[in-house]
Enzyme design. Structure first.
Site, PDB file in Angstrom:
ATOM      1  N   HIS A 104       0.844  -1.197   0.000  1.00 20.19           N
ATOM      2  CA  HIS A 104       0.000   0.000   0.000  1.00 20.19           C
ATOM      3  C   HIS A 104       0.881   1.250   0.000  1.00 20.19           C
ATOM      4  O   HIS A 104       1.808   1.359   0.808  1.00 20.19           O
ATOM      5  CB  HIS A 104      -0.889   0.031   1.241  1.00 20.19           C
ATOM      6  N   ASN A 135       8.156  -3.803   3.113  1.00 24.51           N
ATOM      7  CA  ASN A 135       6.732  -3.631   3.373  1.00 24.51           C
ATOM      8  C   ASN A 135       6.351  -3.985   4.802  1.00 24.51           C
ATOM      9  O   ASN A 135       5.524  -3.297   5.419  1.00 24.51           O
ATOM     10  CB  ASN A 135       5.940  -4.498   2.391  1.00 24.51           C
TER      11      ASN A 135
END
Length: 220
Positions: A104, A135
């Site tokens: 994201h 991440n």
């Protein structure tokens, strides 16, 4: 057909509850000059590059009241962004067996006080290939940091930049370019904090402060 219609309605939805429509500051606006298209998602704006099938910048504002309003725990499914033409669009399965996470750019945790806000972060235009080491570790800490600042200051504007090295090109399925660096700029009252994190598989140091950089290079 129903799934496609649902995603189209999602991108157009203004059912924002107490969220305000995001209007980028002058500093944020300057990072939107080289986009093929600016995707206005109400909660955030996304500078998208067709040739890379990637965002170049995603900017948004976090509000303390919304961060404290409660959070929807059930994660929605990733959805293609039907505001993009099919040839520039990406899909969740482009990442299968790639070695990269669906990272994201705007964190789900930073924008999940309402169903619509949360779902908007699962549009694939808000997703970029990130190594699991980035991440799930350093980038996660940077996401927590933006919320920490917004809670302490009352608000924070966040600008996420995706940087590419022309001498080190990497791709996954569907011609999606792999970013070389991710930058997070956090702004608030009398406050600036900037981080640049490499998109690599091994971090010698996973402390967020190691990746703090001078915000002056982004203020020019």
């Amino acid at each position: 057909m129903k799934q496609k219609l649902s995603a189209i309605l999602l991108t157009l939805s203004l059912n924002a509850s107490n969220y305000a429509h995001y209007e980028p500051s002058k500093m944020a606006q300057k990072f939107f000059n080289n986009c093929d298209v600016v995707l206005d998602k109400f909660y955030y704006q996304n500078c998208y590059d067709y040739s890379k099938k990637s965002s170049l910048a995603v900017a948004y504002k976090l509000d303390k009241n919304m961060l404290e309003a409660g959070h929807i725990k059930n994660r929605p499914k990733f959805e293609p962004d039907y505001k993009l033409a099919k040839k520039y669009r990406t899909d969740w399965n482009d990442y299968l067996h790639s070695g990269y996470d669906r990272g994201h750019i705007l964190s789900n945790q930073s924008m999940n006080a309402t169903t619509d806000a949360q779902r908007s972060t699962f549009l694939m235009s808000n997703i970029a290939p990130q190594t699991p080491e980035l991440n799930r570790n350093v980038w996660l800490k940077a996401e927590k940091r933006e919320r920490q600042v917004a809670l302490a200051k009352g608000w924070a504007e966040v600008i996420n930049l995706i940087e590419f090295d022309e001498n080190n090109k990497r791709y996954i399925k569907n011609g999606i370019r792999v970013p070389n660096y991710f930058v997070k700029i956090i702004l608030s009252d009398n406050f600036q904090e900037c981080f640049r994190m490499p998109n690599i598989e091994m971090f010698e140091n996973d402390k967020l402060k190691t990746y703090r950089v001078d915000c002056g290079e982004f203020n020019g």
